[in-house]
Design an enzyme around this catalytic site. Structure first.
Site, short mmCIF file in Angstrom:
data_model
loop_
_atom_site.label_atom_id
_atom_site.label_comp_id
_atom_site.label_asym_id
_atom_site.label_seq_id
_atom_site.Cartn_x
_atom_site.Cartn_y
_atom_site.Cartn_z
N GLU A 1 -9.62 -1.84 5.18
CA GLU A 1 -10.31 -1.49 6.41
C GLU A 1 -11.56 -2.36 6.60
O GLU A 1 -12.04 -2.98 5.65
CB GLU A 1 -10.72 -0.02 6.38
CG GLU A 1 -9.56 0.96 6.26
CD GLU A 1 -8.87 1.25 7.58
OE1 GLU A 1 -8.83 0.35 8.45
OE2 GLU A 1 -8.37 2.37 7.74
N HIS B 1 -7.32 -4.52 10.22
CA HIS B 1 -7.01 -4.33 8.81
C HIS B 1 -5.68 -4.99 8.44
O HIS B 1 -4.79 -5.14 9.27
CB HIS B 1 -7.03 -2.84 8.41
CG HIS B 1 -5.87 -2.02 8.87
ND1 HIS B 1 -6.01 -0.86 9.59
CD2 HIS B 1 -4.53 -2.16 8.70
CE1 HIS B 1 -4.83 -0.33 9.83
NE2 HIS B 1 -3.92 -1.11 9.30
N ASN C 1 -7.77 -2.46 14.29
CA ASN C 1 -9.14 -2.76 13.88
C ASN C 1 -9.22 -3.98 12.96
O ASN C 1 -10.25 -4.25 12.35
CB ASN C 1 -9.80 -1.55 13.20
CG ASN C 1 -9.08 -1.14 11.91
OD1 ASN C 1 -8.09 -1.75 11.51
ND2 ASN C 1 -9.58 -0.11 11.26
N ASP D 1 0.81 -1.21 0.00
CA ASP D 1 0.00 0.00 0.00
C ASP D 1 0.84 1.26 0.00
O ASP D 1 2.06 1.22 0.15
CB ASP D 1 -0.95 0.01 1.21
CG ASP D 1 -0.26 -0.42 2.50
OD1 ASP D 1 0.97 -0.30 2.59
OD2 ASP D 1 -0.95 -0.87 3.44
#
Length: 242
Positions: free
Chosen positions: A143, A138, A136, A67
Site C-alpha cells: 500500500e 498498490h 491507489n 499475497d
C-alpha cells in the site's frame, strides 16, 4: 519500461498470456510470480486455452503468489489460494506441490513472513512476475507508505483497498483488514515483470506509476527503475496519459 497499448481487455489478456506462454516454452521449469484480482483473470483463461489445445505444458512450472489475506485458509472462497486454484491451477497440469501462496492461516505475522521469505530464497529468482495495479497504485498488497518494504511483510489494508475489494465479499465487515504480501524488493528482483491494467478506475494510478515521481506513495512507480518491465494496458486504463 515498455508500454503495450491495447484496444480492450480481451486484447490485453491475449498479449499478456502470449508473453507468459513464451516464458514457459523457453524455460519449462520457470518460476512464475503470480497475481490475483480481476485484471489477470482473462490472462489465465487464455493460458488455460493454450494448455487445452496442447500448446502449453505446465508440468514443470513452479509458482509463487504475491499475497494472501491474513486469517483466510485456502478453502475460503475469498482466499487467494482458492482464486488461483479456480482460475488456473486446477485447470492445467501444474504440480500443485510446486505452487506456493503465503499461508493466511498463520496469525503470527513474523512467523508467516519469515517462512515465505525463506521459501522465496529457496525457490530462486523469479523469471516472470505478473502484476496488477490497485486504484491507489498498490502492487501486491504494498500500500502507499513512507518507504518501500523489501521483503514479505504484514500490511494494514487501506480503506481504499477495502472499498475496492468489498464487492467480492457478502459484507464490507467480512473483508480482512490485514494481508501478507511480497515486498517491493522481492518483486523488483524478478527478471521480467508484466503488469496488466484495464478500466478507467486504474487510469490515475497507472498515469502516476508511469509518469509521476518514483515514490512509495505510489508503489507501482518503482517499476520505472526495473530493466525489463512490460506494462500492458487498455485504452480506458491509459486515458489519463493521453
Amino acid at each position: 519500461m515498455k508500454l503495450i497499448r491495447t484496444k480492450n481487455y480481451e486484447e490485453l489478456s491475449r498479449k499478456a498470456a502470449n508473453i507468459i506462454a513464451a516464458q514457459i516454452t523457453l524455460k519449462p521449469d520457470c518460476l512464475l510470480g503470480l497475481a490475483t484480482g480481476s485484471s489477470p483473470i482473462g490472462t489465465y483463461d487464455n493460458l488455460v486455452s493454450m494448455y487445452e489445445s496442447g500448446n502449453l505444458d505446465f508440468s514443470r512450472v513452479r509458482s509463487v503468489n504475491l499475497d494472501e489475506y491474513m486469517g483466510l485458509g485456502g478453502d475460503n472462497d475469498q482466499s487467494y489460494r482458492y482464486f488461483m486454484n479456480k482460475h488456473l491451477f486446477e485447470r492445467v497440469n501444474i504440480d500443485m506441490t510446486n505452487t506456493h501462496v503465503p499461508d493466511g492461516t498463520v496469525l503470527d505475522s513474523e512467523k508467516a513472513c519469515a517462512a515465505y521469505n525463506a521459501l522465496l530464497a529457496e525457490m530462486g529468482t523469479i523469471d516472470l512476475q505478473v502484476l496488477g495495479i490497485g486504484p491507489n497504485g498498490h502492487i501486491g498488497f504494498n500500500e502507499p507508505d513512507d518507504h518501500f518494504a523489501a521483503e514479505t511483510h504484514c500490511v494494514d489494508l487501506t480503506d481504499a483497498t477495502i472499498q475496492a475489494n468489498k464487492r467480492f465479499f457478502e459484507n464490507e465487515a467480512d473483508v480482512p483488514r490485514k494481508a501478507y504480501t511480497m515486498g517491493i524488493g522481492n518483486i523488483m528482483s524478478a527478471k521480467m515483470i508484466v503488469l496488466v491494467a484495464n478500466g478507467k478506475n486504474k487510469a490515475k494510478a497507472l498515469a502516476a506509476a508511469l509518469k509521476g515521481p518514483v515514490t512509495p506513495q505510489c508503489p507501482a512507480s518503482i517499476l520505472q527503475f526495473h530493466p525489463n518491465a512490460i506494462i500492458i494496458a487498455d485504452e480506458d486504463a491509459l486515458s489519463e496519459l493521453e
